[in-house]
Design a protein around this motif. Structure first.
Motif, PDB file in Angstrom:
ATOM      1  N   LEU A  32       6.138  19.853 -17.935  1.00  0.00           N
ATOM      2  CA  LEU A  32       6.597  19.565 -16.573  1.00  0.00           C
ATOM      3  C   LEU A  32       6.939  18.085 -16.414  1.00  0.00           C
ATOM      4  O   LEU A  32       7.890  17.740 -15.691  1.00  0.00           O
ATOM      5  N   ALA A  33       6.202  17.217 -17.087  1.00  0.00           N
ATOM      6  CA  ALA A  33       6.479  15.781 -17.010  1.00  0.00           C
ATOM      7  C   ALA A  33       7.856  15.461 -17.582  1.00  0.00           C
ATOM      8  O   ALA A  33       8.581  14.600 -17.061  1.00  0.00           O
ATOM      9  N   VAL A  34       8.242  16.152 -18.660  1.00  0.00           N
ATOM     10  CA  VAL A  34       9.578  15.963 -19.236  1.00  0.00           C
ATOM     11  C   VAL A  34      10.648  16.349 -18.223  1.00  0.00           C
ATOM     12  O   VAL A  34      11.620  15.618 -18.006  1.00  0.00           O
ATOM     13  N   ALA A  35      10.467  17.486 -17.571  1.00  0.00           N
ATOM     14  CA  ALA A  35      11.441  17.944 -16.584  1.00  0.00           C
ATOM     15  C   ALA A  35      11.525  16.984 -15.397  1.00  0.00           C
ATOM     16  O   ALA A  35      12.626  16.631 -14.941  1.00  0.00           O
ATOM     17  N   ARG A  36      10.384  16.539 -14.910  1.00  0.00           N
ATOM     18  CA  ARG A  36      10.374  15.619 -13.765  1.00  0.00           C
ATOM     19  C   ARG A  36      10.982  14.269 -14.127  1.00  0.00           C
ATOM     20  O   ARG A  36      11.678  13.652 -13.312  1.00  0.00           O
ATOM     21  N   THR A  37      10.720  13.803 -15.330  1.00  0.00           N
ATOM     22  CA  THR A  37      11.281  12.517 -15.768  1.00  0.00           C
ATOM     23  C   THR A  37      12.799  12.555 -15.746  1.00  0.00           C
ATOM     24  O   THR A  37      13.458  11.619 -15.271  1.00  0.00           O
ATOM     25  N   ALA A  38      13.386  13.643 -16.239  1.00  0.00           N
ATOM     26  CA  ALA A  38      14.840  13.781 -16.238  1.00  0.00           C
ATOM     27  C   ALA A  38      15.380  13.847 -14.824  1.00  0.00           C
ATOM     28  O   ALA A  38      16.409  13.233 -14.500  1.00  0.00           O
ATOM     29  N   LEU A  39      14.690  14.573 -13.961  1.00  0.00           N
ATOM     30  CA  LEU A  39      15.112  14.699 -12.565  1.00  0.00           C
ATOM     31  C   LEU A  39      15.100  13.342 -11.872  1.00  0.00           C
ATOM     32  O   LEU A  39      16.074  12.959 -11.209  1.00  0.00           O
ATOM     33  N   GLU A  40      14.019  12.603 -12.040  1.00  0.00           N
ATOM     34  CA  GLU A  40      13.876  11.307 -11.366  1.00  0.00           C
ATOM     35  C   GLU A  40      14.851  10.267 -11.906  1.00  0.00           C
ATOM     36  O   GLU A  40      15.247   9.337 -11.196  1.00  0.00           O
ATOM     37  N   ALA A  41      15.284  10.454 -13.185  1.00  0.00           N
ATOM     38  CA  ALA A  41      16.242   9.513 -13.773  1.00  0.00           C
ATOM     39  C   ALA A  41      17.675   9.807 -13.340  1.00  0.00           C
ATOM     40  O   ALA A  41      18.580   9.006 -13.604  1.00  0.00           O
ATOM     41  N   GLY A  42      17.885  10.954 -12.683  1.00  0.00           N
ATOM     42  CA  GLY A  42      19.204  11.260 -12.147  1.00  0.00           C
ATOM     43  C   GLY A  42      19.932  12.415 -12.799  1.00  0.00           C
ATOM     44  O   GLY A  42      21.134  12.612 -12.567  1.00  0.00           O
ATOM     45  N   ALA A  43      19.234  13.220 -13.603  1.00  0.00           N
ATOM     46  CA  ALA A  43      19.886  14.363 -14.239  1.00  0.00           C
ATOM     47  C   ALA A  43      20.316  15.385 -13.187  1.00  0.00           C
ATOM     48  O   ALA A  43      19.536  15.728 -12.296  1.00  0.00           O
ATOM     49  N   ARG A  44      21.562  15.870 -13.320  1.00  0.00           N
ATOM     50  CA  ARG A  44      22.025  16.923 -12.406  1.00  0.00           C
ATOM     51  C   ARG A  44      21.359  18.236 -12.748  1.00  0.00           C
ATOM     52  O   ARG A  44      21.013  19.010 -11.849  1.00  0.00           O
ATOM     53  N   TRP A  45      21.202  18.510 -14.038  1.00  0.00           N
ATOM     54  CA  TRP A  45      20.606  19.763 -14.472  1.00  0.00           C
ATOM     55  C   TRP A  45      19.494  19.496 -15.478  1.00  0.00           C
ATOM     56  O   TRP A  45      19.647  18.684 -16.381  1.00  0.00           O
ATOM     57  N   ILE A  46      18.403  20.196 -15.303  1.00  0.00           N
ATOM     58  CA  ILE A  46      17.313  20.221 -16.273  1.00  0.00           C
ATOM     59  C   ILE A  46      17.247  21.647 -16.784  1.00  0.00           C
ATOM     60  O   ILE A  46      16.952  22.578 -16.024  1.00  0.00           O
ATOM     61  N   VAL A  47      17.547  21.829 -18.062  1.00  0.00           N
ATOM     62  CA  VAL A  47      17.711  23.166 -18.625  1.00  0.00           C
ATOM     63  C   VAL A  47      16.472  23.551 -19.425  1.00  0.00           C
ATOM     64  O   VAL A  47      16.059  22.817 -20.332  1.00  0.00           O
ATOM     65  N   LEU A  48      15.884  24.683 -19.088  1.00  0.00           N
ATOM     66  CA  LEU A  48      14.683  25.178 -19.758  1.00  0.00           C
ATOM     67  C   LEU A  48      15.116  26.023 -20.954  1.00  0.00           C
ATOM     68  O   LEU A  48      15.785  27.045 -20.791  1.00  0.00           O
ATOM     69  N   CYS A  49      14.747  25.605 -22.160  1.00  0.00           N
ATOM     70  CA  CYS A  49      15.227  26.238 -23.381  1.00  0.00           C
ATOM     71  C   CYS A  49      14.124  27.043 -24.063  1.00  0.00           C
ATOM     72  O   CYS A  49      13.026  26.521 -24.300  1.00  0.00           O
TER      73      CYS A  49
END
Length: 536
Positions: A159-176
């Motif tokens: 979850l920390a990886v996903a949140r880090t990408a979101l907070e850095a400005g990623a439009r999409w966080i893709v769960l693989c």
């Protein structure tokens, strides 16, 4: 009530290139990109600039696209390097891509074992890379590699990886689901947890098919909140493949639970090009289409049993879950020993015969089909041979040529270099023009059937122009009975390179060469018939 938007992201040109035996050329990539764009995909991932010469060349200039965002794939920067000093990330930033999708580890086990860095260093690399893409003016995405396994191993870190990408400005966080081992009920449970921390309209799903659940897992993720879907055309991908877009797309548009709730960029008109898109990809790869593929396969709307065919003729909805033409496919009522008169009538109708149900020729044709199938013939796949048989019962089939004799020789000998080789040679004697013109042809091949095929098609006189574009592309042999006197069935698939049309013919004999030759003769006669060649 307004519908929620789903975004379709195709990874055929990257994931598909990892399929065993698949190697896209630059022209292949351009053609496939155009097909996917015309279909209405939101994103087309072109590959990995900098990874190889083809992908690097492909990303030098943006293709002209009407619908899709041209997307580059790569990795986040390496830990211990700055953004400006990371060649991989710089290649992404230098590409002519609209969007950039980067992959990063979300399973702490991989961070420790594969990368050999700390969890914190991995998070820092993700954040810096996302910010660099955003600063370049491009849309940034993060593929969270091994996310589902990572969530099971260390939920908080995944979850920390996903949140880090979101907070850095990623439009999409893709769960693989990178290893492809997660099951639908697990996907539902995990995605339901993730959406509590990352909004669903920022989440994507990327599944592999190692348990044959990639499509089911994708739909489960959508139900729980993911709004971007990644997959490949025809399910191409490493190992067992990726989520199959040719199954996902029509399910989203034609199945009530999804169609009433969601919308995509694919219109009903574009959906009708889906089967064509699937088969164009197969042609580019020089592969026979998967006949049993859902929605787009030749067997997807094929019916063999007579009682089913009878019901379909009354109302197609009795045995079809969606209309075949909605995906650009067609209904096929097969003729076999399990068939009834309804199958024969439907098949004849598709051939343009308006036959009366009580016409005695119909029963005679059905009786012959069943007798021939009892002897080993199979017309359910060899539809070209069935059409010739039907036309001989109900109409005149022109007499184009006759084979007086043929001979096949297989010799094992030493060649001029002293190497031991096996040589196959065939001679065919053909009469044309009312048996007034005699032609002798000789052909060599990799085996006796190949030699016979070459000899037969080497010179057919006035008909040669009709058969120059065809080639034998598949050859299947089945032994139907045991012992040295075994009956052999041969199926030959022929491709017309001029039109892209394929057809299958059948031959049966205790002699494999006889059976093969019968199927080859049917194939050529079918081509001449379809071309409307004038008989002598």
């Amino acid at each position: 009530m307004s519908k929620e938007r789903l975004y379709l992201f195709d990874t055929t040109l990257r994931d598909g290139a990892q399929t065993t035996g698949v190697d896209f050329s630059l022209e292949d990539k351009r053609r496939i990109t155009a097909i996917l764009d015309e279909l209405g995909l939101d994103y087309v991932e072109g590959g990995y600039p900098g990874a190889n010469d083809t992908d690097t060349e492909f990303f030098k200039a943006r293709p002209t696209l009407g619908n899709a965002r041209f997307t580059a794939f790569g990795m986040v920067k390496r830990a211990g390097r700055s953004v400006s000093n990371d060649p991989g990330l710089q290649a992404l930033l230098a590409s002519a891509a609209d969007s950039i999708c980067m992959v990063a580890k979300s399973w702490d086990y991989h961070v420790r074992v594969a990368l050999g860095i700390s969890n914190e260093e991995n998070l820092a690399a993700i954040a810096e890379s996302i910010r660099a893409v955003v600063a370049s003016g491009r849309e940034a995405m993060l593929d969270c590699e091994h996310f589902f396994d990572g969530w099971k191993g260390n939920r908080d870190y995944a979850l920390a990886v996903a949140r880090t990408a979101l907070e850095a400005g990623a439009r999409w966080i893709v769960l693989c689901d990178t290893n492809g081992g997660t099951l639908p009920h697990e996907v539902e449970r995990i995605v339901a947890d993730v959406v509590k921390h990352v909004p669903g309209d920022r989440l994507g799903i990327h599944t592999h098919n190692d348990t044959d659940n990639a499509v089911a897992n994708t739909l489960a993720a959508v139900r729980q909140g993911c709004r971007q879907i990644q997959g490949t055309l025809n399910g191409l991908g490493e190992r067992c493949g990726n989520a199959n877009m040719t199954s996902i797309i029509p399910t989203l548009l034609l199945k009530k639970d999804f169609a009433e709730r969601f919308e995509t960029g694919i219109t009903p008109e574009r959906l009708r090009t889906l089967t064509h898109a699937s088969r164009v990809l197969d042609e580019l790869l020089n592969e026979a289409p998967n006949r049993h593929a859902p929605y787009v396969g030749e067997s997807a709307f094929a019916t063999k049993a007579g009682i089913h065919a009878s019901a379909i003729l009354k109302d197609p909805g009795t045995y079809e879950h969606v209309p075949p033409d909605s995906v650009g496919n067609e209904r096929r009522l097969l003729v076999s020993k399990q068939a009834g008169r309804s199958n024969v009538l439907a098949s004849l109708e598709s051939l343009g015969f308006a036959a009366d149900r009580d016409d005695p020729r119909i029963q005679a044709l059905l009786d012959e089909v069943k007798a021939r199938e009892s002897a080993g013939y199979a017309y359910e796949s060899a539809e070209a041979s069935f059409e010739l048989l039907a036309r001989r019962h109900l109409a005149n089939v022109p007499h184009y040529f006759s084979v007086d004799s043929f001979r096949v020789m297989v010799e094992r000998r030493h060649n001029a270099l002293g190497e031991l080789v096996t040589v196959s040679e065939a001679t065919v004697k053909v009469f044309i023009d009312g048996d007034r013109e005699l032609l002798w042809s000789v052909g060599e091949g990799n085996g006796p059937v190949n030699a016979l095929d070459r000899a037969l098609r080497k010179d057919l006189g006035r008909y040669q122009k009709h058969i120059e574009s065809i080639e034998l592309v598949d050859y299947k042999v089945r032994i139907l009975t045991g012992g040295t006197e075994a009956v052999t069935r041969v199926l030959v698939e022929t491709l017309d390179n001029a039109t892209g049309e394929r057809w299958i013919t059948v031959g049966v004999s205790p002699n494999i060469i006889d059976a093969s030759f019968e199927a080859l003769l049917d194939s050529i006669n079918y081509k001449l018939l379809k071309d409307g060649a004038a008989a002598a």
